[in-house]
Enzyme design. Structure first.
Site, PDB file in Angstrom:
ATOM      1  CG  HIS A  24      -0.398   0.263   2.514  1.00 34.40           C
ATOM      2  ND1 HIS A  24      -0.104  -0.742   3.403  1.00 34.40           N
ATOM      3  CD2 HIS A  24      -0.059   1.425   3.141  1.00 34.40           C
ATOM      4  CE1 HIS A  24       0.381  -0.213   4.517  1.00 34.40           C
ATOM      5  NE2 HIS A  24       0.423   1.104   4.384  1.00 34.40           N
ATOM      6  CG  ASP A  67      -0.079  -4.138   2.625  1.00 39.70           C
ATOM      7  OD1 ASP A  67       0.109  -3.641   1.500  1.00 39.70           O
ATOM      8  OD2 ASP A  67      -0.182  -3.460   3.663  1.00 39.70           O
ATOM      9  CB  SER A  69       3.008   1.694   6.269  1.00 37.29           C
ATOM     10  OG  SER A  69       1.779   1.896   6.913  1.00 37.29           O
TER      11      SER A  69
END
Length: 278
Positions: free
Chosen positions: A135, A169, A238
């Protein structure tokens, strides 16, 4: 005193001849039994040895040493196997060992900065990659990589996205420069609730911010295990690296449902994807 081992055949028959004593016949057989330590099974099989009167069980010293994350040597003078187990590092030591292994990723689209994320430098089959979240990479088409050893306002740009995995992810970028070092993989299966951890990430674009905490829970989501941690993480974290107190990479930061539920992808699941990389 002389010892002779012979007859290592099916079922394993060992003849032990000791000077001054009658020969003793020992029968050894592999057992289906396994040894469990801290909830994890050790490698190797159990060997049961019987001298006709008593039976004893033995397990490989290599399996024990691996489970304890230790090393060993044979001391011939004292006839002793000496085990050495490393002491946990401090947060400062973990940070020192891994700051050069973590990066800030700035995402660009049409020449404009869209957002930022974090990444970890890893070696896969001799090639340097930056491991991050899918992402994060989805935000841009070009990426500026800022390494710890260069000025914070400098970056190397690349479009070299190598692999994306939607289920986990995760994504990989080929490192645009040769890194100084690489993160060392740990074994996420050995992690238990309450373990101390260190997170290195770039929240809000602030490169390689170090926070620490504990593994507060192990969650199962979509048939995958995730570590929930108390170390603070915010947007931009992230793709940050989660390290144990041996300085080993055990997880990758991902988006949590809320800011209070910071979760990481376990490194053993990521390893399985990396093994398939050509």
């Amino acid at each position: 005193m002389k010892k002779y081992l012979s007859g290592l055949l099916t079922g394993i028959i060992i003849s032990l001849s000791i000077t001054g004593f009658a020969a003793v016949k020992l029968t050894a057989q592999y057992s289906e039994a396994r040894v469990k330590l801290d909830g994890n099974y050790l490698g190797g099989k159990v060997v049961s040895v019987n001298d006709g009167k008593t039976s004893k069980n033995y397990v490989s010293i290599d399996a024990i040493v691996k489970a304890l994350n230790a090393s060993y040597k044979w001391n011939g003078a004292t006839k002793t196997i000496e085990l050495t187990r490393p002491k946990p590092l401090t947060v400062e030591q973990v940070a020192k060992d891994n700051l050069n292994n973590c990066v800030l990723i700035t995402c660009y689209k049409n020449g404009e900065q869209i957002g930022t994320g974090s990444g970890v430098i890893i070696d896969v089959k001799g090639t340097a990659y930056i491991l991050t979240n899918k992402h994060v990479l989805d935000m841009g088409v070009e990426y500026g990589i800022s390494y710890q050893w260069i000025a914070e306002d400098l970056e190397y740009k690349t479009k070299s996205v190598v692999q994306l995995d939607t289920d986990l992810d995760i994504g990989l970028i080929r490192s645009p420069v040769t890194p100084k070092s690489y993160a060392k993989f740990g074994d996420s299966d050995k992690v238990v609730i309450g373990n101390n951890i260190v997170l290195i990430s770039s929240p809000g674009g602030m490169r390689n911010t170090v926070t620490n905490g504990i593994v507060s829970s192990i969650r199962t989501d979509y048939n995958m295990n995730h570590f929930q941690i108390t170390a603070r993480a915010t947007p931009g974290s992230s793709g940050g690296g989660l390290f144990n107190m041996n300085g080993e990479l055990i997880g990758l930061m991902e988006k949590g449902p809320t800011e209070e539920e910071n979760c990481t992808i376990q490194i053993n699941a990521i390893k399985k994807v990396l093994e398939k990389l050509q």
